[in-house]
Design an enzyme around this catalytic site. Structure first.
Site, PDB file in Angstrom:
ATOM      1  N   LYS A  85       0.842  -1.203   0.000  1.00 41.45           N
ATOM      2  CA  LYS A  85       0.000   0.000   0.000  1.00 41.45           C
ATOM      3  C   LYS A  85       0.879   1.255   0.000  1.00 41.45           C
ATOM      4  O   LYS A  85       1.880   1.316   0.713  1.00 41.45           O
ATOM      5  CB  LYS A  85      -0.873  -0.023   1.265  1.00 41.45           C
ATOM      6  CG  LYS A  85      -1.697   1.228   1.509  1.00 41.45           C
ATOM      7  CD  LYS A  85      -2.900   1.289   0.611  1.00 41.45           C
ATOM      8  CE  LYS A  85      -3.655   2.619   0.747  1.00 41.45           C
ATOM      9  NZ  LYS A  85      -4.652   2.774  -0.324  1.00 41.45           N
ATOM     10  N   CYS A 114      -2.944   9.002  -7.805  1.00 40.05           N
ATOM     11  CA  CYS A 114      -4.094   8.623  -6.969  1.00 40.05           C
ATOM     12  C   CYS A 114      -5.209   9.647  -7.136  1.00 40.05           C
ATOM     13  O   CYS A 114      -5.004  10.832  -6.885  1.00 40.05           O
ATOM     14  CB  CYS A 114      -3.697   8.530  -5.499  1.00 40.05           C
ATOM     15  SG  CYS A 114      -5.085   8.034  -4.473  1.00 40.05           S
ATOM     16  N   LYS A 130       4.063   5.657 -11.662  1.00 39.63           N
ATOM     17  CA  LYS A 130       2.716   5.089 -11.876  1.00 39.63           C
ATOM     18  C   LYS A 130       1.768   6.173 -12.365  1.00 39.63           C
ATOM     19  O   LYS A 130       1.516   7.150 -11.669  1.00 39.63           O
ATOM     20  CB  LYS A 130       2.191   4.460 -10.588  1.00 39.63           C
ATOM     21  CG  LYS A 130       0.838   3.787 -10.777  1.00 39.63           C
ATOM     22  CD  LYS A 130       0.483   2.889  -9.632  1.00 39.63           C
ATOM     23  CE  LYS A 130      -0.867   2.241  -9.820  1.00 39.63           C
ATOM     24  NZ  LYS A 130      -1.239   1.407  -8.675  1.00 39.63           N
ATOM     25  N   GLY A 169      -4.461  -6.323  -9.312  1.00 39.51           N
ATOM     26  CA  GLY A 169      -5.014  -5.497  -8.244  1.00 39.51           C
ATOM     27  C   GLY A 169      -6.302  -6.058  -7.680  1.00 39.51           C
ATOM     28  O   GLY A 169      -6.304  -6.997  -6.873  1.00 39.51           O
ATOM     29  N   THR A 170      -7.424  -5.511  -8.149  1.00 41.53           N
ATOM     30  CA  THR A 170      -8.748  -5.854  -7.622  1.00 41.53           C
ATOM     31  C   THR A 170      -9.002  -7.363  -7.573  1.00 41.53           C
ATOM     32  O   THR A 170      -9.664  -7.847  -6.652  1.00 41.53           O
ATOM     33  CB  THR A 170      -9.822  -5.148  -8.487  1.00 41.53           C
ATOM     34  OG1 THR A 170      -9.610  -3.730  -8.392  1.00 41.53           O
ATOM     35  CG2 THR A 170     -11.226  -5.477  -8.033  1.00 41.53           C
TER      36      THR A 170
HETATM   37  C1  LIG Z   1      -9.077  -0.576  -2.787  1.00 42.40           C
HETATM   38  C2  LIG Z   1      -7.966  -0.087  -3.659  1.00 42.40           C
HETATM   39  C3  LIG Z   1      -6.911   0.623  -3.101  1.00 42.40           C
HETATM   40  C4  LIG Z   1      -5.860   1.088  -3.902  1.00 42.40           C
HETATM   41  N1  LIG Z   1      -4.826   1.742  -3.332  1.00 42.40           N
HETATM   42  C5  LIG Z   1      -3.774   2.145  -4.095  1.00 42.40           C
HETATM   43  C6  LIG Z   1      -2.635   2.747  -3.521  1.00 42.40           C
HETATM   44  O1  LIG Z   1      -2.536   2.920  -2.305  1.00 42.40           O
HETATM   45  N2  LIG Z   1      -1.627   3.131  -4.347  1.00 42.40           N
HETATM   46  C7  LIG Z   1      -1.662   2.948  -5.715  1.00 42.40           C
HETATM   47  O2  LIG Z   1      -0.708   3.292  -6.412  1.00 42.40           O
HETATM   48  N3  LIG Z   1      -2.735   2.339  -6.288  1.00 42.40           N
HETATM   49  C8  LIG Z   1      -3.768   1.938  -5.509  1.00 42.40           C
HETATM   50  N4  LIG Z   1      -4.841   1.314  -6.100  1.00 42.40           N
HETATM   51  C9  LIG Z   1      -4.853   1.138  -7.572  1.00 42.40           C
HETATM   52  C10 LIG Z   1      -4.349  -0.233  -7.972  1.00 42.40           C
HETATM   53  O3  LIG Z   1      -3.011  -0.448  -7.581  1.00 42.40           O
HETATM   54  C11 LIG Z   1      -4.471  -0.419  -9.501  1.00 42.40           C
HETATM   55  O4  LIG Z   1      -3.651   0.532 -10.155  1.00 42.40           O
HETATM   56  C12 LIG Z   1      -5.902  -0.229 -10.014  1.00 42.40           C
HETATM   57  O5  LIG Z   1      -6.834  -0.760  -9.089  1.00 42.40           O
HETATM   58  C13 LIG Z   1      -6.117  -0.910 -11.373  1.00 42.40           C
HETATM   59  O6  LIG Z   1      -5.821  -2.297 -11.332  1.00 42.40           O
HETATM   60  P1  LIG Z   1      -6.963  -3.420 -11.058  1.00 42.40           P
HETATM   61  O7  LIG Z   1      -8.062  -3.171 -12.010  1.00 42.40           O
HETATM   62  O8  LIG Z   1      -6.251  -4.719 -11.267  1.00 42.40           O
HETATM   63  O9  LIG Z   1      -7.387  -3.243  -9.639  1.00 42.40           O
HETATM   64  C14 LIG Z   1      -5.884   0.843  -5.301  1.00 42.40           C
HETATM   65  C15 LIG Z   1      -6.948   0.121  -5.860  1.00 42.40           C
HETATM   66  C16 LIG Z   1      -7.979  -0.338  -5.068  1.00 42.40           C
HETATM   67  C17 LIG Z   1      -9.097  -1.113  -5.702  1.00 42.40           C
END
Ligand SMILES: Cc1cc2nc3c(=O)[nH]c(=O)nc-3n(C[C@H](O)[C@H](O)[C@H](O)COP(=O)(O)O)c2cc1C
Length: 306
Positions: free
Chosen positions: A49, A134, A168, A268-269
């Site tokens: 995180k 973010c 990122k 991620g998700t």
């Molecule tokens: C609940 C949640 C918290 C996230 N927290 C962060 C974070 O702290 N830092 C970050 O760079 N990305 C964060 N993300 C983004 C993910 O790392 C990722 O870039 C984004 O969700 C797209 O990928 P996915 O569709 O596989 O989830 C978060 C995503 C989710 C769903």
């Protein structure tokens, strides 16, 4: 071709990975929470995180909402701050075989630079990922939407530390290629694309947003085509490696991103609803590479015919 002989190793600039399967920031805690489910040592890399200079309480609830084929979140970078991370999480992370990429976010250049200096050289810090994308906090995302600011923050961090740097990026811009070029000029080792897509969920009866913070970031399979497009555009724009992120949940998704130009991917998700998804993908990766007649992951990267 024998699937067991497939070379899975990739390089993200100065950062070598044993394989391209990485877990995405904010979706895997600080890894310890997952150790009873996932063989952490098998992962290509772990991105905990995002941490910030000071502890952050995050946004008011609700912080997550389910949507069609995905979810919206506005966590607001809830974390205990860099010192708590160094004291409580880094010693555990340093003991893992997988390289740990520490995700950092600051409000301004000085905060990014100070965090990079603090982390540089500490055991367990294999690289830094600059979260300049973010959507749920003010300040940081500006670095990801303005090429000049992006270049400045990457260059500033690059000067301040010796570890590899991933930038990122947010998809919530007109020309993600221009931002990626700026990050590369600033000295990034690789580009991570994408963070979440800005979205809104509405409770029409109450005439209120469902998320406490109003808007949030959309993630999950719903954003995969956007992420694939962004990865393709970034890969065309820069010579440094791209890490594909967005809706990846299956081996087919992984292969699509590799072919579109990603050297590695972040999951991620999918970790939330299928916590062992990375292990399944790693089991299936050699055969999928072999299916393309290739003997290494690298041979597959960027082979899309358009
Ligand atoms: C609940 C949640 C918290 C996230 N927290 C962060 C974070 O702290 N830092 C970050 O760079 N990305 C964060 N993300 C983004 C993910 O790392 C990722 O870039 C984004 O969700 C797209 O990928 P996915 O569709 O596989 O989830 C978060 C995503 C989710 C769903």
């Amino acid at each position: 071709m024998n699937a067991t002989a497939v070379d899975l190793a990739v390089r993200l600039g100065r950062l070598p990975l044993s394989n391209p399967i990485v877990v995405a920031s904010g979706t895997f805690g600080y890894a310890r929470e997952m150790e009873h489910l996932v063989d952490l040592d098998r992962l290509g890399a772990i991105i905990p995180k995002t941490i910030t200079p000071q502890p952050r309480a995050g946004n008011s609830p609700w912080r997550t909402v389910e949507t069609a084929a995905g979810m919206l979140n506005s966590i607001g970078l809830d974390n205990d701050g860099i010192e708590a991370f160094v004291e409580h999480h880094l010693p555990y992370l340093a003991g893992l075989a997988a390289p740990v990429v520490v995700s950092i976010a600051g409000h301004d250049l000085d905060e990014f630079v100070a965090m990079a200096r603090r982390l540089d050289g500490l055991a367990g810090v294999a690289a830094l990922e600059l979260n300049i994308s973010c959507p749920n906090v003010t300040g940081g995302v500006d670095f990801g939407s303005d090429p000049k600011l992006c270049r400045r923050v990457v260059a500033g961090v690059r000067d301040a530390c010796n570890v590899p740097i991933l930038a990122k990026l947010t998809p919530n811009v007109t020309d993600i290629g221009a931002i990626a070029r700026a990050a590369a000029e600033g000295g990034a080792d690789a580009i991570s694309a994408i963070n979440t897509c800005l979205g809104l969920a509405v409770d029409w009866r109450r005439r209120k947003p469902l998320l406490g913070a109003g808007m949030g970031g959309l993630s999950g399979p719903a954003i995969k085509p956007i992420a694939l497009r962004a990865v393709y555009q970034v890969a065309q724009a820069v010579d440094i490696p791209v890490i594909g992120i967005g809706g990846i949940a299956t081996i087919d998704d992984v292969m699509e991103f590799l072919v579109a130009g990603a050297t590695a991917v972040q999951i991620g998700t999918a970790n939330f609803y299928h916590p062992t998804v990375t292990m399944k993908i790693l089991d299936e990766l050699p055969a999928a590479v072999t299916e393309l007649g290739a003997s290494s992951v690298i041979d597959v990267v960027g082979t899309l015919k358009i």
